[in-house]
Design an enzyme around this catalytic site. Structure first.
Site, short mmCIF file in Angstrom:
data_model
loop_
_atom_site.label_atom_id
_atom_site.label_comp_id
_atom_site.label_asym_id
_atom_site.label_seq_id
_atom_site.Cartn_x
_atom_site.Cartn_y
_atom_site.Cartn_z
N ARG A 154 0.87 -1.17 0.00
CA ARG A 154 0.00 0.00 0.00
C ARG A 154 0.91 1.23 0.00
NH1 ARG A 154 -1.89 -3.60 3.96
NH2 ARG A 154 -4.01 -4.40 3.59
N LYS A 182 -1.97 -2.71 8.13
CA LYS A 182 -3.04 -2.24 8.99
C LYS A 182 -2.92 -2.86 10.38
CE LYS A 182 -6.32 -1.36 5.23
NZ LYS A 182 -7.66 -1.66 4.68
N HIS A 254 -3.49 2.65 -5.69
CA HIS A 254 -3.76 1.23 -5.55
C HIS A 254 -3.60 0.45 -6.86
CE1 HIS A 254 -4.68 0.24 -1.51
NE2 HIS A 254 -5.57 -0.67 -1.78
N ARG A 257 -0.74 -1.99 -6.84
CA ARG A 257 -1.05 -3.08 -5.90
C ARG A 257 -2.01 -4.07 -6.55
NH1 ARG A 257 -1.30 -4.56 -0.40
NH2 ARG A 257 -3.37 -5.08 0.42
N HIS A 280 -3.61 -9.27 3.46
CA HIS A 280 -5.06 -9.33 3.67
C HIS A 280 -5.37 -10.21 4.89
CE1 HIS A 280 -6.16 -8.33 -0.78
NE2 HIS A 280 -6.01 -7.26 -0.04
N TYR A 289 -9.57 -10.86 -6.74
CA TYR A 289 -8.65 -10.82 -7.87
C TYR A 289 -8.81 -12.05 -8.76
CZ TYR A 289 -6.40 -7.09 -5.23
OH TYR A 289 -6.15 -5.93 -4.56
#
Length: 309
Positions: A154, A182, A254, A257, A280, A289
């Site tokens: 990110r 995150k 993004h 990514r 993730h 994806y």
């Protein structure tokens, strides 16, 4: 003990998210903003305590978000705001701060399935080549772009990197970068030879020049004044290089990514591996994806198989 004021409950909930759940500062800021809108709404209805809120009040709030005359929210924005509201009510009930959870039965609006946008390998290469100069800014931009595409980082993860987060292997074998995602979760992602070469060139010929212009900082990517590169400026770098490459589609932070993940899956990578590389929490996010690659395969099948249509 008198019940806590509405604002105090919100602050207690936000502290819980920050300390016990490890939520990022940006997430806390978004929750605070969402809950401020919620408080304003219920207080305008004459409600000043969380226990006074009814399911009808929460439903009315949800409806008001989608019907605002000035700027009605999309389904995704409404769902995000309702998630903040539901989290607050659930937390207060579990902590014994309220007697009921008025938001327990509130359902977020259904959202259309939004597939990630990816560009082709050739388009990625054109953006990378747009930063092929030997001046310090081009060296930095090339290193940043190569790293984003090589690791799927990110943009917020890239700009918080320090020089020491680039891990050197033996003779280029095992080169990697340490990313902090995150909630402060750490992951180590391999660096390809192109990214490593671009970063080395920047560290030798670019970063020392930029660093001399400002105060000492361990940051990997620096701005023209020597400070750590901001998210906003990193976004501008990507946008400017995409325009320089003659891209006719929007290229966001993004995009690289998304392209990283899509190209890996198209190349045969396992979805669980891609999940780990992207950081993730759930494989269901990564599986979006696979829908992109399935569409590509279907198009190729339809155009190539003699009895496909």
């Amino acid at each position: 003990m008198p019940p806590l004021a509405f604002e105090d409950l919100v602050e207690r909930y936000l502290r819980h998210l920050a300390i016990e759940r490890g939520r990022a500062i940006n997430t806390i800021t978004a929750y605070r903003r969402d809950l401020r809108v919620y408080l304003d709404f219920v207080q305008a209805r004459g409600i000043h305590g969380l226990d006074e809120v009814t399911p009808a009040d929460v439903s009315a709030f949800s409806q008001s978000l989608r019907e605002r005359a000035d700027a009605p929210l999309s389904a995704s924005s409404t769902a995000r705001m309702l998630s903040s509201v539901r989290g607050l009510h659930r937390f207060c009930l579990e902590e014994g701060l309220t007697q009921t959870d008025a938001a327990a039965d509130t359902k977020p609006p259904k959202q259309p399935s939004r597939l990630p946008k990816a560009i082709t390998v050739e388009q990625v290469e054109s953006i990378l080549n747009a930063a092929a100069g030997d001046d310090v800014v081009s060296l930095r931009d090339r290193a940043l772009l190569e790293l984003l595409y090589a690791t799927g980082a990110r943009v917020s993860e890239a700009v918080t990197l320090n020089v020491d987060d680039v891990i050197a292997g033996d003779d280029g074998d095992g080169d990697a970068v340490r990313l902090f995602g995150k909630g402060g979760k750490q992951r180590v992602v391999p660096l390809g030879s192109y990214a490593r070469s671009a970063i080395d060139a920047y560290l030798v010929r670019g970063r020392p020049v930029l660093s001399a212009r400002g105060r000492a900082t361990p940051g990997l990517f620096l701005g023209v004044r020597g400070a750590r590169l901001s998210r906003q400026n990193a976004w501008l770098v990507i946008r400017a290089r995409a325009e320089q490459a003659g891209m006719t589609v929007d290229v966001s932070p993004h995009t690289l990514r998304h392209s990283f993940a899509t190209h890996l899956l198209e190349g045969g990578a396992d979805v669980r591996v891609v999940q780990e590389l992207l950081g993730h929490a759930s494989v269901s996010t990564t599986q979006l994806y696979t829908l992109v690659t399935a569409d590509t395969l279907r198009d190729m099948y339809t155009s190539a198989h003699p009895r496909a249509r």
